[in-house]
Design an enzyme around this catalytic site. Sequence first.
Site, mmCIF file in Angstrom:
data_model
loop_
_atom_site.group_PDB
_atom_site.id
_atom_site.type_symbol
_atom_site.label_atom_id
_atom_site.label_comp_id
_atom_site.label_asym_id
_atom_site.label_seq_id
_atom_site.Cartn_x
_atom_site.Cartn_y
_atom_site.Cartn_z
ATOM 1 C CB ILE A 1 28.665 31.695 43.105
ATOM 2 C CG1 ILE A 1 27.483 31.729 44.068
ATOM 3 C CG2 ILE A 1 29.577 33.289 43.121
ATOM 4 C CD1 ILE A 1 27.056 32.784 43.729
ATOM 5 C CE LYS B 1 39.754 35.408 52.282
ATOM 6 N NZ LYS B 1 39.478 36.144 51.337
ATOM 7 C CG ASN B 2 36.399 37.009 52.442
ATOM 8 O OD1 ASN B 2 36.512 37.686 52.535
ATOM 9 N ND2 ASN B 2 34.903 35.922 51.973
ATOM 10 N NE ARG C 1 36.857 36.819 41.138
ATOM 11 C CZ ARG C 1 37.013 35.974 43.167
ATOM 12 N NH1 ARG C 1 38.470 35.698 43.133
ATOM 13 N NH2 ARG C 1 36.950 37.167 44.275
ATOM 14 N N PRO C 2 34.408 39.861 36.759
ATOM 15 C CG PRO C 2 32.739 40.099 35.405
ATOM 16 C CD PRO C 2 34.281 39.320 35.595
ATOM 17 C CG ASP D 1 30.365 43.758 35.035
ATOM 18 O OD1 ASP D 1 30.776 42.811 35.875
ATOM 19 O OD2 ASP D 1 28.965 43.507 34.398
ATOM 20 N NE ARG E 1 45.144 35.656 48.528
ATOM 21 C CZ ARG E 1 44.314 35.221 47.780
ATOM 22 N NH1 ARG E 1 43.775 34.198 46.849
ATOM 23 N NH2 ARG E 1 43.384 36.824 48.092
ATOM 24 C CG ASP F 1 34.102 32.139 49.617
ATOM 25 O OD1 ASP F 1 33.798 33.083 49.706
ATOM 26 O OD2 ASP F 1 34.643 31.895 48.532
ATOM 27 C CB CYS G 1 41.119 32.621 44.220
ATOM 28 S SG CYS G 1 41.788 32.150 46.058
HETATM 29 C C1 EPZ Z 1 33.768 38.303 47.440
HETATM 30 O O1 EPZ Z 1 34.780 37.719 46.410
HETATM 31 C C2 EPZ Z 1 34.410 37.193 48.731
HETATM 32 N N1 EPZ Z 1 36.017 37.990 48.433
HETATM 33 C C3 EPZ Z 1 34.764 36.001 47.638
HETATM 34 O O2 EPZ Z 1 35.734 35.088 49.405
HETATM 35 C C4 EPZ Z 1 33.593 35.202 47.806
HETATM 36 O O3 EPZ Z 1 33.615 33.752 47.361
HETATM 37 C C5 EPZ Z 1 32.387 36.389 47.317
HETATM 38 O O4 EPZ Z 1 32.973 37.111 47.709
HETATM 39 C C6 EPZ Z 1 30.940 35.336 46.986
HETATM 40 O O5 EPZ Z 1 30.458 35.838 48.251
HETATM 41 C C7 EPZ Z 1 35.908 38.911 49.427
HETATM 42 O O6 EPZ Z 1 34.953 39.185 50.204
HETATM 43 C C8 EPZ Z 1 37.204 39.559 49.719
HETATM 44 P P1 EPZ Z 1 31.443 38.469 44.284
HETATM 45 P P2 EPZ Z 1 33.845 39.435 45.176
HETATM 46 O O7 EPZ Z 1 31.399 39.887 43.495
HETATM 47 O O8 EPZ Z 1 33.200 40.572 46.392
HETATM 48 C C9 EPZ Z 1 30.326 38.202 38.820
HETATM 49 C C10 EPZ Z 1 37.665 33.260 49.513
HETATM 50 O O9 EPZ Z 1 38.145 32.205 49.492
HETATM 51 N N2 EPZ Z 1 30.896 40.046 39.497
HETATM 52 O O10 EPZ Z 1 29.599 38.418 44.623
HETATM 53 O O11 EPZ Z 1 34.790 39.168 44.218
HETATM 54 C C11 EPZ Z 1 31.674 37.286 39.299
HETATM 55 O O12 EPZ Z 1 32.104 36.888 38.168
HETATM 56 C C12 EPZ Z 1 37.219 34.120 47.938
HETATM 57 O O13 EPZ Z 1 37.555 34.214 50.980
HETATM 58 C C13 EPZ Z 1 30.486 39.784 37.445
HETATM 59 O O14 EPZ Z 1 29.834 39.806 37.052
HETATM 60 O O15 EPZ Z 1 32.305 38.186 45.347
HETATM 61 C C14 EPZ Z 1 31.110 36.246 40.599
HETATM 62 O O16 EPZ Z 1 30.600 35.014 38.916
HETATM 63 C C15 EPZ Z 1 36.836 33.608 46.843
HETATM 64 N N3 EPZ Z 1 30.015 41.742 37.609
HETATM 65 C C16 EPZ Z 1 29.762 36.495 41.386
HETATM 66 O O17 EPZ Z 1 29.754 37.664 41.110
HETATM 67 C C17 EPZ Z 1 30.761 42.195 39.542
HETATM 68 O O18 EPZ Z 1 31.367 42.887 38.446
HETATM 69 C C18 EPZ Z 1 30.027 37.084 42.398
HETATM 70 O O19 EPZ Z 1 31.269 38.166 42.172
HETATM 71 C C19 EPZ Z 1 31.597 41.539 40.198
HETATM 72 C C20 EPZ Z 1 31.119 40.010 39.956
#
Ligand code: EPZ
Length: 423
Positions: free
Chosen positions: A328, A22-23, A121-122, A124, A398, A306, A116
């Site tokens: 995370i 999926k990811n 999940r900003p 920025d 999903r 995850d 989810c």
């Molecule tokens: C991806 O989400 C995955 N989703 C998530 O899987 C996975 O948990 C995550 O990466 C971490 O491995 C998909 O690939 C579709 P991040 P993503 O940006 O990209 C913070 C599942 O169950 N952050 O690495 O949203 C954020 O808030 C899903 O399949 C910022 O602060 O993850 C979080 O605390 C759930 N600012 C951390 O970083 C930003 O601009 C990790 O987020 C972006 C993120």
Amino acid sequence: MSAIEVQGLCPIKGEIIVQGSKNAVLPMMAGAVLNKGITVIDNVPRIQDVFCMMGILDSLGCSCVLDGHSLTINAAGLSRFSIPREEMEKMRSSIMLLGALLGRCKEAEVYYPGGCMIGKRPIDLHLMALEKMGVLIEEGEGDEPLRASVPRLRGTVVDFPFPSVGATENAIFAAVAASGKTILKGCAKEPEITELCRFMNNMGASIRGAGSDLLVIEGGLPLHDSRFTVCGDRIAGGTYLLAAAGAGGELLLTGTESAGLLTVTTVLKRMGALVYAEDELIYVKAPERLQASSIKTDPYPGFPTDLQSIMMAVMSRAEGTSIIEEKIFENRFKTAVELEKLGAEIIVEEDIARIVGHTHLKGSHVEAKDLRGGAALVAAGMMAEGTTIVSSCEYIMRGYEDICRDLSGMGACIRYVEEPAGR
Ligand code: EPZ
């Protein structure tokens, strides 16, 4: 059918070939927008998020056809760069289209993505990277979309303060379309990112450093039609390994690179399971009861966040007290409350959960609150005496193509049922 019924304590022994990732496939679908032609992706999982992404691409003027597990995306007819709020809010991956649309159309109108509810999940870091490439961003107030435009995407150096998976993916799309060289430092190194780099290079891009936290991208190269097979789903595979181990069973898992689950198999060994892993084959055989352990979630190659909820379920029946540190996401312990309905004893204090293992869990009626938490409740049901009903399993659909089919493949007594009345 929006509930899953599990009869616990069925003998667990079997083999699963895991679905496509999926990811990995969701960002690839966004990346296909950069090619004004046809992109075919094989081994695509038939999951809700894929259908949703197909709908968004179609609404932009692309044409998506999923035949079995082969997805054909014709992006030649892309004529819109605006995505409605209700589409953006269906999942987190919709935000990948920001970078892809800027690369293709030089503008995009989007809203904050859904996904989810496991933290704020900003976005920025996504916006920081795009602005460094020259993108002008107007964050809308109220019902106004976020508007982004760029006369000319230019290569630059982006230094991520945190290895965000999504921000790395958006930066890759913009960099592939930008003129000149882009260096991305502090990138996420998840196998899904490596897979995305391979996919984009297969389309004509030039991305070097895949698998490391430093990517060098030569932008502005002509992209062409391509065909690519997406890797197996590391997280779905890890879910099934943990579910089998938690239920004291044995599983032969194929279809996902074992290196991507090294931290998970290492912990399972520490907990007393026999594990054999080589290339795309992982065999696990667990004792009747595992030993307690401790994990801390981290960006890859750390323990994957995850799989944290599923590990929490497994630890609920381990011998001793286990510790989970969730580093995370700031709100990813919600499943603890549902696990306690099955008899688990879990103490949550900020980003640390202590799980006091019990010899027995007892089936009950629980509710999925997010995708991986829902899978954790199904795994817990396999470990509990009696019947467990997991409601709101649309969350699970999903990301898992058919969790009942897969878990039945290793002997679980599990089926989809109607949501019980009065829920
Ligand atoms: C991806 O989400 C995955 N989703 C998530 O899987 C996975 O948990 C995550 O990466 C971490 O491995 C998909 O690939 C579709 P991040 P993503 O940006 O990209 C913070 C599942 O169950 N952050 O690495 O949203 C954020 O808030 C899903 O399949 C910022 O602060 O993850 C979080 O605390 C759930 N600012 C951390 O970083 C930003 O601009 C990790 O987020 C972006 C993120």
